[in-house]
Design a protein around this motif. Structure first.
Motif, PDB file in Angstrom:
ATOM      1  N   THR A  81       1.159  -1.061  -0.479  1.00  4.30           N
ATOM      2  CA  THR A  81      -0.105  -0.223  -0.026  1.00  4.30           C
ATOM      3  C   THR A  81       0.496   1.195  -0.079  1.00  4.30           C
ATOM      4  OG1 THR A  81       0.125  -0.021   1.941  1.00  4.30           O
ATOM      5  CG2 THR A  81      -1.908  -1.280   1.626  1.00  4.30           C
ATOM      6  N   LEU A  82       0.228   1.821  -0.936  1.00  7.48           N
ATOM      7  CA  LEU A  82       1.600   2.963  -1.013  1.00  7.48           C
ATOM      8  C   LEU A  82       0.664   4.299  -0.770  1.00  7.48           C
ATOM      9  CD1 LEU A  82       2.737   2.414  -4.873  1.00  7.48           C
ATOM     10  CD2 LEU A  82       2.889   1.493  -2.596  1.00  7.48           C
ATOM     11  N   THR A 151       6.767 -11.848  -2.224  1.00  6.97           N
ATOM     12  CA  THR A 151       6.356 -11.184  -3.484  1.00  6.97           C
ATOM     13  C   THR A 151       4.720 -10.712  -3.716  1.00  6.97           C
ATOM     14  OG1 THR A 151       8.102 -12.601  -4.631  1.00  6.97           O
ATOM     15  CG2 THR A 151       6.075 -11.283  -5.514  1.00  6.97           C
ATOM     16  N   PRO A 152       4.817  -9.482  -3.152  1.00 10.43           N
ATOM     17  CA  PRO A 152       3.044  -8.896  -3.541  1.00 10.43           C
ATOM     18  C   PRO A 152       2.253  -8.791  -4.083  1.00 10.43           C
ATOM     19  CG  PRO A 152       4.827  -7.100  -2.573  1.00 10.43           C
ATOM     20  CD  PRO A 152       5.529  -8.041  -3.380  1.00 10.43           C
ATOM     21  N   PHE A 153       1.062  -9.817  -4.417  1.00 10.50           N
ATOM     22  CA  PHE A 153       0.016 -10.040  -5.570  1.00 10.50           C
ATOM     23  C   PHE A 153      -0.466  -9.059  -6.240  1.00 10.50           C
ATOM     24  CE2 PHE A 153      -2.494  -9.789  -1.545  1.00 10.50           C
ATOM     25  CZ  PHE A 153      -4.089  -9.434  -2.015  1.00 10.50           C
ATOM     26  N   ALA A 154      -0.800  -7.476  -4.677  1.00  9.75           N
ATOM     27  CA  ALA A 154      -1.630  -6.365  -5.298  1.00  9.75           C
ATOM     28  C   ALA A 154      -0.280  -5.147  -4.828  1.00  9.75           C
ATOM     29  CB  ALA A 154      -2.759  -6.482  -5.355  1.00  9.75           C
ATOM     30  N   ALA A 155      -0.883  -4.155  -5.182  1.00 11.85           N
ATOM     31  CA  ALA A 155      -0.244  -3.075  -4.700  1.00 11.85           C
ATOM     32  C   ALA A 155      -1.485  -2.057  -4.441  1.00 11.85           C
ATOM     33  CB  ALA A 155       0.662  -2.623  -6.204  1.00 11.85           C
ATOM     34  N   LEU A 156      -1.972  -1.149  -3.716  1.00 13.21           N
ATOM     35  CA  LEU A 156      -2.731  -0.539  -3.458  1.00 13.21           C
ATOM     36  C   LEU A 156      -2.781   0.861  -2.992  1.00 13.21           C
ATOM     37  CD1 LEU A 156      -6.095  -1.071  -1.798  1.00 13.21           C
ATOM     38  CD2 LEU A 156      -5.348   1.090  -0.963  1.00 13.21           C
ATOM     39  N   GLY A 162      -1.431   6.146  -5.377  1.00 12.87           N
ATOM     40  CA  GLY A 162      -2.145   5.732  -6.635  1.00 12.87           C
ATOM     41  C   GLY A 162      -1.211   5.698  -8.307  1.00 12.87           C
ATOM     42  N   THR A 163      -1.052   6.628  -8.045  1.00 15.45           N
ATOM     43  CA  THR A 163       0.059   6.681  -9.403  1.00 15.45           C
ATOM     44  C   THR A 163       1.291   5.886  -9.328  1.00 15.45           C
ATOM     45  OG1 THR A 163      -0.463   9.164  -9.704  1.00 15.45           O
ATOM     46  CG2 THR A 163       1.424   7.892 -11.091  1.00 15.45           C
ATOM     47  N   ALA A 178      -5.026  -1.065  -7.224  1.00 17.14           N
ATOM     48  CA  ALA A 178      -5.830  -0.596  -7.949  1.00 17.14           C
ATOM     49  C   ALA A 178      -5.082   1.139  -6.919  1.00 17.14           C
ATOM     50  CB  ALA A 178      -7.095  -1.112  -6.394  1.00 17.14           C
ATOM     51  N   ALA A 179      -6.215   1.873  -7.367  1.00 21.24           N
ATOM     52  CA  ALA A 179      -5.452   3.531  -7.506  1.00 21.24           C
ATOM     53  C   ALA A 179      -6.693   4.441  -7.524  1.00 21.24           C
ATOM     54  CB  ALA A 179      -4.796   3.586  -9.015  1.00 21.24           C
ATOM     55  N   ILE A 180      -6.667   4.902  -6.072  1.00 25.56           N
ATOM     56  CA  ILE A 180      -7.633   5.684  -5.476  1.00 25.56           C
ATOM     57  C   ILE A 180      -6.456   7.277  -5.573  1.00 25.56           C
ATOM     58  CG2 ILE A 180      -8.546   6.578  -3.481  1.00 25.56           C
ATOM     59  CD1 ILE A 180      -7.947   4.057  -1.768  1.00 25.56           C
ATOM     60  N   SER A 181      -7.594   7.508  -6.512  1.00 31.50           N
ATOM     61  CA  SER A 181      -7.740   9.654  -6.345  1.00 31.50           C
ATOM     62  C   SER A 181      -6.152  10.207  -6.932  1.00 31.50           C
ATOM     63  CB  SER A 181      -7.766  10.647  -5.528  1.00 31.50           C
ATOM     64  OG  SER A 181      -8.701  10.360  -4.804  1.00 31.50           O
ATOM     65  N   PRO A 182      -5.571   8.931  -8.746  1.00 31.81           N
ATOM     66  CA  PRO A 182      -4.327   9.014  -8.461  1.00 31.81           C
ATOM     67  C   PRO A 182      -4.523   9.796  -9.186  1.00 31.81           C
ATOM     68  CG  PRO A 182      -5.861   8.018 -10.673  1.00 31.81           C
ATOM     69  CD  PRO A 182      -6.214   7.973  -9.218  1.00 31.81           C
ATOM     70  N   THR A 183      -2.674  10.754  -9.303  1.00 31.92           N
ATOM     71  CA  THR A 183      -1.899  12.370  -9.483  1.00 31.92           C
ATOM     72  C   THR A 183      -1.410  11.536 -11.182  1.00 31.92           C
ATOM     73  OG1 THR A 183      -0.388  11.429  -8.471  1.00 31.92           O
ATOM     74  CG2 THR A 183      -2.161  13.041  -7.479  1.00 31.92           C
ATOM     75  N   LEU A 184      -2.868  12.115 -12.028  1.00 34.38           N
ATOM     76  CA  LEU A 184      -2.663  11.897 -13.607  1.00 34.38           C
ATOM     77  C   LEU A 184      -2.044  12.620 -14.352  1.00 34.38           C
ATOM     78  CD1 LEU A 184      -4.569   8.222 -13.704  1.00 34.38           C
ATOM     79  CD2 LEU A 184      -2.031   8.292 -13.592  1.00 34.38           C
TER      80      LEU A 184
END
Length: 273
Positions: A81-82, A151-156, A162-163, A178-184
């Motif tokens: 989780t980032l 080894t993580p199975f997922a990233a959030l 999110g980015t 999963a990306a919440i409000s990613p800064t794109l």
């Protein structure tokens, strides 16, 4: 070997190491049975924080591991989780209520997994500061020392995290992101104003919007508040081009929105365990 295969192998090796150390055997039964109030199940500290040296970031960073409450310490899958923003940190993911959301989800499903958060700056980095290298090269060893799948199975991630999660997902192996409000950013002019990217080259290489074909075979979930004027349009654009699932609803680019949708994002990635 796929990341899922590595995860399964790592869990098996972790169990063997535990036996070799002659620790007390873990209780038998399904995950649901372990969570149903079995009095023989030893509790473990659901949140562990340690300080480790990151070669990728060339500094010490906090590493926070969140396990579901009521589940014994044992090898289990991990979702990394980032955090959001360069002023955020690993501990801020705990303040968003992630551990409580994880516990609630695992009680429903009976399938335990853990969350790992690390200090990542703005997740883009600059010069010798490479957060993505930290996730790829340093994180596996830290997880191994905590008897978790390396080894993580997922990233959030939330916000800039999110980015960062979407950037990590461009490396083959994750089962979901999963990306919440990613800064794109769809233009370099907007990216330069943000201060996240130091050069046009770093934006062109790192911006997920410029690499959407790489997500074609990966389950992608994107959440964004309808009051998030800066990133709602680019979140829609990314989800459409990457063929991901877009979820919108009331809320802005802030912690209140993150807390509200994190349980849904956790449920999304857990569906690919």
């Amino acid at each position: 070997m796929s990341r899922r295969a590595v995860l399964t192998l790592g869990a098996g090796l972790g169990a063997g190491l535990l036996a070799g150390c002659q620790r007390e055997p873990a209780p038998t039964g399904t995950g649901a049975q372990l969570l149903a109030g079995n009095p023989t199940v030893p509790d473990t500290d659901p949140v562990i924080t340690r300080r480790d040296l990151s070669t990728g970031r060339a500094r010490e960073v906090d590493v926070v591991v969140m396990r579901p409450s009521g589940v014994p310490a044992q090898p289990m899958p991990v979702c990394v989780t980032l955090h959001g923003g360069k002023y955020g940190n690993a501990k801020s993911m705990v303040s968003l209520g992630l551990q409580q959301a994880l516990t609630g989800l695992v009680k429903q499903t009976g399938v335990p997994f853990a969350l790992a958060a690390v200090d990542g700056g703005n997740w883009v980095g600059d010069k010798d500061d490479d957060p993505q290298r930290m996730l790829m090269d340093d994180l596996p060893g830290w997880l191994d020392r905590l008897d978790l799948a390396t080894t993580p199975f997922a990233a959030l991630g939330v916000g800039e995290g999110g980015t960062g999660a979407l950037t990590l997902a461009r490396t083959p192996g994750l089962s979901a992101v999963a990306a919440i409000s990613p800064t794109l950013f769809d233009t370099y002019a907007d990216a330069a104003k943000s201060g996240i990217y130091q050069t046009r080259q770093s934006w062109e290489q790192g911006e997920p919007l410029r690499h959407t074909p790489q997500y074609a075979n990966l389950p992608v979930g994107v959440w964004c508040g309808t009051d998030d004027r800066d990133f709602l349009a680019t979140s829609r654009e990314f989800a459409e081009k990457a063929r991901g699932k877009l979820t919108t609803g009331p809320g802005g680019h802030d912690d209140a929105y993150y807390r509200r949708v994190l349980p849904d994002a956790l449920k999304f990635v857990a569906g690919y365990l």
